[in-house]
Design an enzyme around this catalytic site. Structure first.
Site, PDB file in Angstrom:
ATOM      1  N   ASP A  37      -7.001   4.985  -6.650  1.00 57.69           N
ATOM      2  CA  ASP A  37      -7.772   5.002  -7.888  1.00 57.69           C
ATOM      3  C   ASP A  37      -6.861   5.162  -9.097  1.00 57.69           C
ATOM      4  O   ASP A  37      -7.040   4.501 -10.126  1.00 57.69           O
ATOM      5  CB  ASP A  37      -8.860   6.077  -7.850  1.00 57.69           C
ATOM      6  CG  ASP A  37      -8.359   7.446  -7.403  1.00 57.69           C
ATOM      7  OD1 ASP A  37      -7.191   7.553  -6.968  1.00 57.69           O
ATOM      8  OD2 ASP A  37      -9.133   8.415  -7.474  1.00 57.69           O
ATOM      9  N   TYR A  73     -12.330  -4.326   6.966  1.00 58.02           N
ATOM     10  CA  TYR A  73     -12.883  -5.661   7.131  1.00 58.02           C
ATOM     11  C   TYR A  73     -12.974  -6.074   8.601  1.00 58.02           C
ATOM     12  O   TYR A  73     -13.732  -6.974   8.947  1.00 58.02           O
ATOM     13  CB  TYR A  73     -12.052  -6.695   6.369  1.00 58.02           C
ATOM     14  CG  TYR A  73     -12.132  -6.563   4.864  1.00 58.02           C
ATOM     15  CD1 TYR A  73     -13.023  -5.682   4.256  1.00 58.02           C
ATOM     16  CD2 TYR A  73     -11.316  -7.316   4.042  1.00 58.02           C
ATOM     17  CE1 TYR A  73     -13.092  -5.555   2.889  1.00 58.02           C
ATOM     18  CE2 TYR A  73     -11.380  -7.202   2.664  1.00 58.02           C
ATOM     19  CZ  TYR A  73     -12.271  -6.325   2.095  1.00 58.02           C
ATOM     20  OH  TYR A  73     -12.341  -6.204   0.728  1.00 58.02           O
TER      21      TYR A  73
END
Length: 374
Positions: free
Chosen positions: A227, A143
């Site tokens: 994940d 970000y």
């Protein structure tokens, strides 16, 4: 009695409605003679763009630096989507506060209140008693990494670049927060990354492992691929206690964890900076993670409980008011046990109430709890 200086930034959408209930609660504490607050209100996000042309003004950031804590609503909405340059979008207001205040540690608890166990998307037995704390690194990673750009190539194609970058010190300081918090909870930490395909993931795992061995060997550490972590959150969520992860994975996986609790409207957060050696205080911002929900803004339908739970975290982490925080937590549970629900968590046999009614019920319950305790 110390006066706590609070900056309130309601923002956009349902932000003003839910923040009003937090202020109502704090003023009730004042009326009971249990605490003192000095409130200063300001603009952020789309509201600030409309009034000042920027999502976060330098003056607002300066006020935030002087406050004991910032209570934040939410920013963004269709009115501003895709309009103006990237650095002037509403979301840059919250990103600017995080960066400007050095708020590197984001704490996102995912607690399933007993009366809401049946409201979860998962089977009730999987979420009853759930109490997870996600520790998200907040000022690094993809970000904030540079370059972050969209460029036109010589052949006419456009190429977008977001840069994922972490340093050892950034990883160490967020891991240290997770280990310290784990010592006061279940004493185990899951560190999530993607070391199998990302170089930042490799550094993350190596750094967390070394810090654990050097300073926190008493805490149980598990490494998990991000994940797989998402899969395990919906398969067997109660295996987790404290979870630490980078900015991107923390953003995604904390929203997954939120739905385990029944609604995004139930999940609070705290964003903390480093403790100042000079004052002993740390910059801090508290906000629900549910967003602006523009489809229900202004309709008295928003769930204020995430905002109130964020206020609980403020009382606990910034204002040294743990007994008041405990009373607020108990009040939220008690009101839910009485069957009061906003539309997002309503179920057959419950009583649907609006934002203001839910906020008033919690404030009244806190008053009852504290008067009994007194």
């Amino acid at each position: 009695m110390k006066t706590h200086k609070i900056l309130t930034l309601a923002g956009d959408g349902i932000g003003p409605e839910v923040l009003a209930e937090a202020v109502r609660f704090l003023k009730r504490l004042e009326a009971l003679g249990l605490a003192r607050f000095e409130f200063e209100d300001d603009l952020a996000g789309g509201a600030s763009i409309d009034a000042r042309g920027v999502p976060l003004s330098p003056e607002t950031l300066a006020r935030a630096k002087l406050a004991d804590a910032v209570l934040f609503g939410a920013v963004g909405g269709p009115k501003w989507d895709g309009k103006g340059p990237y650095h002037l979008r509403p979301e840059q207001g919250i990103l600017g506060l995080r960066q400007g205040l050095g708020l590197y540690a984001n704490l996102r608890p995912a607690r399933c209140y007993a009366p809401l166990a049946a409201a979860s998307s998962l089977k009730q037995e999987l979420v009853e008693g759930l109490d997870i704390l996600i520790v998200r690194e907040l000022t690094g990673g993809v970000y904030f990494g540079q370059p972050k750009e969209i460029v036109t190539l010589e052949d006419g194609q456009r190429r977008a670049t977001d840069t994922q970058v972490y340093t050892t010190s950034e990883i160490e300081r967020i891991a240290r927060v997770a280990f310290e918090l784990a010592r006061s909870r279940g004493n185990f930490v899951h560190s999530a990354e993607k070391n199998n395909v990302m170089r930042t993931g490799s550094l993350w795992k190596e750094t967390v492992t070394e810090l654990h061995a050097a300073e926190y060997a008493d805490v149980t550490l598990h490494h998990i691929l991000a994940d797989n972590c998402g899969m395990q959150l919906v398969r067997r969520p109660k295996q987790f206690d404290v979870m630490v992860m980078d900015n991107l994975f923390g953003d995604i996986l904390s929203d997954v964890a939120a739905m385990l609790t029944g609604s995004l409207g139930m999940l609070p957060s705290a964003s903390l900076g480093a403790v100042s050696p000079a004052t002993g205080k740390r910059a801090a911002l508290y906000e629900p993670i549910h967003g602006t929900a523009p489809d229900i803004a202004g309709q008295n339908k928003a769930n204020p409980l995430a905002m109130l739970a964020s206020t609980e975290m403020m009382l606990r982490y910034s204002l040294d008011e743990a007994p008041l925080a405990d009373a607020l937590s108990s009040a939220i549970e008690a009101v839910l046990a009485r069957g009061l629900r906003t539309p997002d968590i309503a179920a057959p046999g419950t009583t649907v109430v609006g934002t203001a009614e839910m906020g008033a019920a919690v404030a009244e319950e806190v008053a009852n709890i504290l008067e009994v305790a007194a």
